[in-house]
Motif scaffolding. Structure first.
Motif, PDB file in Angstrom:
ATOM      1  N   LYS A 126      -9.395 -15.575   2.577  1.00  0.00           N
ATOM      2  CA  LYS A 126      -9.097 -15.341   4.047  1.00  0.00           C
ATOM      3  C   LYS A 126      -8.714 -13.841   3.980  1.00  0.00           C
ATOM      4  CE  LYS A 126      -7.691 -16.714   8.026  1.00  0.00           C
ATOM      5  NZ  LYS A 126      -8.460 -17.250   9.141  1.00  0.00           N
ATOM      6  N   PHE A 127      -9.295 -13.128   5.334  1.00  0.00           N
ATOM      7  CA  PHE A 127      -9.426 -11.705   5.567  1.00  0.00           C
ATOM      8  C   PHE A 127      -9.623 -11.064   4.269  1.00  0.00           C
ATOM      9  CE2 PHE A 127      -5.950 -12.869   8.957  1.00  0.00           C
ATOM     10  CZ  PHE A 127      -7.136 -13.439   9.916  1.00  0.00           C
ATOM     11  N   ARG A 138       1.502 -16.252   5.369  1.00  0.00           N
ATOM     12  CA  ARG A 138       0.914 -16.967   6.430  1.00  0.00           C
ATOM     13  C   ARG A 138       0.125 -18.150   6.268  1.00  0.00           C
ATOM     14  NH1 ARG A 138       1.237 -14.765  12.032  1.00  0.00           N
ATOM     15  NH2 ARG A 138       2.847 -13.501  12.088  1.00  0.00           N
ATOM     16  N   SER A 146       2.363 -21.058   4.990  1.00  0.00           N
ATOM     17  CA  SER A 146       3.189 -21.712   5.871  1.00  0.00           C
ATOM     18  C   SER A 146       2.292 -22.290   6.998  1.00  0.00           C
ATOM     19  CB  SER A 146       3.937 -20.473   6.925  1.00  0.00           C
ATOM     20  OG  SER A 146       3.046 -19.626   7.648  1.00  0.00           O
ATOM     21  N   GLY A 147       1.086 -22.077   7.011  1.00  0.00           N
ATOM     22  CA  GLY A 147       0.223 -22.959   7.697  1.00  0.00           C
ATOM     23  C   GLY A 147      -0.163 -22.173   9.105  1.00  0.00           C
ATOM     24  N   LEU A 148       0.285 -20.948   9.210  1.00  0.00           N
ATOM     25  CA  LEU A 148      -0.102 -20.129  10.313  1.00  0.00           C
ATOM     26  C   LEU A 148      -1.639 -19.782  10.402  1.00  0.00           C
ATOM     27  CD1 LEU A 148       3.190 -18.250  10.980  1.00  0.00           C
ATOM     28  CD2 LEU A 148       2.169 -19.860  12.743  1.00  0.00           C
ATOM     29  N   LEU A 149      -2.109 -19.649   9.233  1.00  0.00           N
ATOM     30  CA  LEU A 149      -3.625 -19.365   9.113  1.00  0.00           C
ATOM     31  C   LEU A 149      -4.188 -20.442   8.393  1.00  0.00           C
ATOM     32  CD1 LEU A 149      -3.333 -15.584   8.056  1.00  0.00           C
ATOM     33  CD2 LEU A 149      -4.015 -16.386   9.955  1.00  0.00           C
ATOM     34  N   GLU A 150      -5.586 -20.262   8.731  1.00  0.00           N
ATOM     35  CA  GLU A 150      -6.253 -21.560   7.986  1.00  0.00           C
ATOM     36  C   GLU A 150      -7.429 -20.661   7.103  1.00  0.00           C
ATOM     37  OE1 GLU A 150      -9.058 -23.656  10.395  1.00  0.00           O
ATOM     38  OE2 GLU A 150      -8.538 -25.510   9.423  1.00  0.00           O
ATOM     39  N   VAL A 184      -1.969 -26.543   7.677  1.00  0.00           N
ATOM     40  CA  VAL A 184      -2.478 -26.510   9.010  1.00  0.00           C
ATOM     41  C   VAL A 184      -2.573 -27.934   9.909  1.00  0.00           C
ATOM     42  CG1 VAL A 184      -4.485 -25.601  10.406  1.00  0.00           C
ATOM     43  CG2 VAL A 184      -3.696 -24.263   8.695  1.00  0.00           C
TER      44      VAL A 184
END
Lengths: 264, 297
Positions: free
Chosen positions: B9-10, B40, B43-47, B61
Motif C-alpha cells: 500500500k502506497f 491506518r 485500523s481499517g482506514l486504508l485498504e 475494512v
C-alpha cells in the motif's frame, strides 16, 4: 441500530444551539425582516387589488409566512461532511460504531428541534399578530400539512446529503452549495410563489424536487390541492426522498472507497 | 491478533508479519517510512492494494463497524474532540456511542484522568488547550474504553516528561490486561522503553521485526563500558574490543556483546586495577538504527 447514541447527538446539538443566544435572536429578526420585505413587495405589485390570477393577497402572505417559517427550522448543515474531510476527523467518524448519516441527521434534527421551539414559534406568533395568516383549509388539511412539511424536510435534507458528496472530490463546496441554495430559494416557492411562474416553468419545476420542500405543504394548508393531487404530492415527496438518498448513498460508497483506497 | 499477509500500500512494500495478542509493538522509522500507513491499514482506514489484513480474524475494512467496538485509535493530527464541545461533552459522547455503563465510565475516567492529569480540562474546549493538554485529553479518550487493540500514532507529541511516563504506565496496564498495542514514534528510545517487539520500517520495507533483544543482537550488539579507576591503567589487550578511549582516569571500551560478555570485560578490569566506578551501557536504539541505515546505504 442503537437509538440512544443518536438521541444523545440530537440532544447535544440542541443544547449547543442554545449557547449562541445572539445568533438566535438575529435569526428571528432575519426571518421577520425577510417576511415583511417579501409581503410588502407583493403588496406593491398587487397595487391594491385583492386578487391576481385567482391568487389572493392573503394566500401570498400565508405562503410567505409558512415557507419562511418552515425554512427557519428546516436545518441542514451543508458543510457537515466537508468540514470533517477538511480537518481529518472523518477518520475518527469512520471508526465509530454508529452510522455517519444517522449522526448527521440526528445532529441536524437536534438543531431543528431547537429552532422549531425558539425560532419558528416566536416568529410565527409575531407574523400572525402583525401581518396576518389565512386559516388552514380544515383540521384534516392542517394534519396533512404537518405530514407534508415533515416530508418536505426529508426532501431538503436528502438534497443537501447528495450535494455534500461533492466534498469527496472538491476542495471547497461553497460554490456548489450556493448554487443549490439559489435553486431551492427560487424554485421551492419561498421567494416567489410558484403560482406566478409561467406555465412551462411550473411544469418544469414539477419535475424537480424543489416544489416538494415548501410549496406542496403550503398548497395543502391552503386547500389549493385536494384528493388525488394531495396523494400525488405525497408520492412525489416520498419518491424524491428515496431517489436522492439512494443516489447519495451510491456516491457516498464511491467517496468512502476513495478514502480507503487513496487515503483521502 | 493482527496479521499482515504480504501487504502492499502506497510506499509500504510487501509487509508480512503477525503481531500476537498482548504484544506492545513499537513502530519506528524515519519520516515517510510508512508508519502511519501501517497503522491506518491496521485500523481499517486504508485498504491494501494487494495482500490481506486481519484483526481478530476479520477484515478491518469490511468489518469496520464490527471491529470498531474492539479498537481504540489515536492518530497524529486527527481531532477526536469537536471544537464546539467541551472535553467532558466529548467523553460523554463516547460513553453514549459505545454504550458504556455509568459505573464503567466513571471508574475508567477517574483512573485515566488521574494518570494523565486532565481533570481540570473537563470544562474546556479543545481549541483553548495547549498542545500538551490537548494530547492528554485525547489520550484520556483513547484509554477510556477497555478494548483488545489500541493504535497510537505519535502519541507523545507535545507531552512533557510526566505525560510520557503516564502514557507508559497506561500502556503497561493495558498490556497486563491482555490488550495489544501498536505505537508509532520518531523517538526510538521512548519506543524501546515500552515495546516487546519492534517494527523498523525503512522506505516502506520491513527492515526489522522482532524483540528489542533480537534487534540489539542482530543489528549492532555494541555495548559501552565506562570505568573510573584509581590504580594503574587496566590491561585488556587480550580481549576483543571495537574501540577504546582513555581520558584522565576514565576508560571507555566499546565491544561486541556477541563476541565478549560484559562479565568477561569487568572481570579482566577488576583483576588488573582498582575500580572506583563502572557503568555498562547498551548502544541506544536510535544509534543502532542510524548506524544500520548508514551501513546499508
Amino acid at each position: 441500530m442503537k437509538i440512544s447514541p443518536y438521541m444523545a447527538f440530537a440532544k447535544k446539538s440542541f443544547l449547543q444551539k442554545s449557547a449562541y443566544r445572539l445568533e438566535h435572536w438575529m435569526g428571528i429578526l432575519n426571518t421577520l425582516i425577510r417576511l415583511v420585505i417579501y409581503v410588502e413587495i407583493y403588496r406593491a405589485l398587487y397595487g391594491g387589488r385583492e386578487t391576481v390570477d385567482g391568487i389572493t393577497m392573503s394566500m401570498v402572505t400565508t405562503n410567505f409566512i409558512l415557507s419562511l417559517g418552515l425554512e427557519s427550522f428546516f436545518v441542514v448543515n451543508d458543510y457537515y461532511l466537508s468540514s470533517r474531510l477538511y480537518d481529518g476527523s472523518i477518520a475518527t467518524e469512520m471508526l465509530l460504531p454508529v452510522s455517519f448519516h444517522g449522526r448527521m441527521l440526528a445532529d441536524n434534527l437536534g438543531t431543528a428541534a431547537f429552532k422549531l421551539i425558539f425560532h419558528f414559534v416566536p416568529a410565527m406568533i409575531v407574523a400572525c399578530l402583525f401581518i396576518g395568516i389565512q386559516a388552514p383549509a380544515g383540521p384534516v388539511m392542517f394534519g396533512l400539512f404537518i405530514l407534508s412539511a415533515l416530508l418536505g424536510y426529508g426532501v431538503l435534507w436528502s438534497i443537501s446529503f447528495l450535494f455534500q458528496m461533492f466534498s469527496f472530490w472538491l476542495m471547497n463546496v461553497w460554490a456548489v452549495m450556493t448554487i443549490k441554495n439559489v435553486f431551492i430559494n427560487v424554485l421551492s416557492g419561498s421567494m416567489i410563489p410558484l403560482w406566478f411562474m409561467p406555465g412551462f416553468m411550473r411544469t418544469l419545476i414539477g419535475f424537480t424536487p424543489f416544489e416538494s420542500i415548501y410549496f406542496t405543504p403550503v398548497q395543502i394548508y391552503l386547500g389549493k390541492i385536494t384528493g388525488s393531487e394531495i396523494i400525488l404530492g405525497f408520492a412525489k415527496q416520498i419518491i424524491w426522498i428515496v431517489a436522492l438518498l439512494l443516489l447519495g448513498f451510491m456516491v457516498w460508497q464511491k467517496g468512502q472507497k476513495k478514502i480507503v483506497v487513496q487515503g483521502g | 491478533m493482527v496479521l499482515f499477509d504480504h501487504v502492499w500500500k502506497f510506499n509500504l512494500l510487501d509487509v508480512d508479519l503477525h503481531i500476537p495478542k498482548g504484544t506492545v509493538l513499537g513502530v519506528i522509522g524515519s519520516s515517510g517510512s510508512g508508519k502511519t500507513t501501517f497503522l491506518r491499514l491496521a485500523s481499517g482506514l486504508l485498504e491494501p492494494y494487494s495482500g490481506h489484513i486481519r484483526i481478530c480474524g476479520k477484515d478491518p475494512v469490511r468489518s469496520r463497524k464490527e471491529i470498531s467496538e474492539e479498537i481504540s485509535v489515536l492518530f497524529a493530527n486527527v481531532p477526536v474532540y469537536s471544537d464546539k464541545s467541551t472535553v467532558m461533552e466529548g467523553l460523554l459522547e463516547t460513553k453514549s456511542i459505545y454504550g458504556l455503563s455509568d459505573e464503567e465510565f466513571d471508574k475508567n475516567l477517574e483512573h485515566v484522568s488521574e494518570m494523565l492529569s486532565f481533570r481540570s480540562m473537563y470544562g474546556s474546549k479543545p481549541k483553548t488547550l495547549s498542545l500538551g493538554q490537548k494530547r492528554r485529553a485525547e489520550l484520556g479518550m483513547a484509554f477510556l474504553r477497555n478494548v483488545s487493540l489500541y493504535i497510537f500514532d505519535e502519541p507523545c507529541i507535545g507531552l512533557d516528561q510526566n505525560g510520557k511516563e503516564a502514557f507508559k504506565k497506561l500502556v503497561y496496564e493495558k498490556k497486563e490486561e491482555g490488550a495489544t498495542l501498536l505505537v508509532s514514534s520518531h523517538d526510538m528510545e521512548e519506543i524501546a522503553g515500552i515495546a516487546d517487539r519492534i517494527l523498523v520500517l525503512d522506505e516502506g520495507k520491513v527492515f526489522f521485526y522482532g524483540s528489542v533483544e533480537e534487534l540489539h543482537k542482530r543489528l549492532i550488539p555494541m555495548e559501552v563500558c565506562t570505568v573510573e579507576y584509581s590504580g594503574r591503567c587496566p590491561d585488556i589487550s587480550d580481549i576483543e574490543i571495537e574501540k577504546l578511549t582513555i581520558e584522565k582516569n576514565v576508560m571507555k571500551i566499546w565491544y561486541n556483546s556477541n563476541h565478549v560478555s560484559s562479565g568477561e570485560v569487568l572481570e579482566r578490569i577488576c583483576e588488573t586495577t582498582t575500580v572506583e566506578s563502572i557503568n555498562v551501557r547498551r548502544t541506544g536504539l536510535g544509534e543502532i538504527i542510524k548506524t544500520a541505515e548508514a551501513g546499508r546505504k
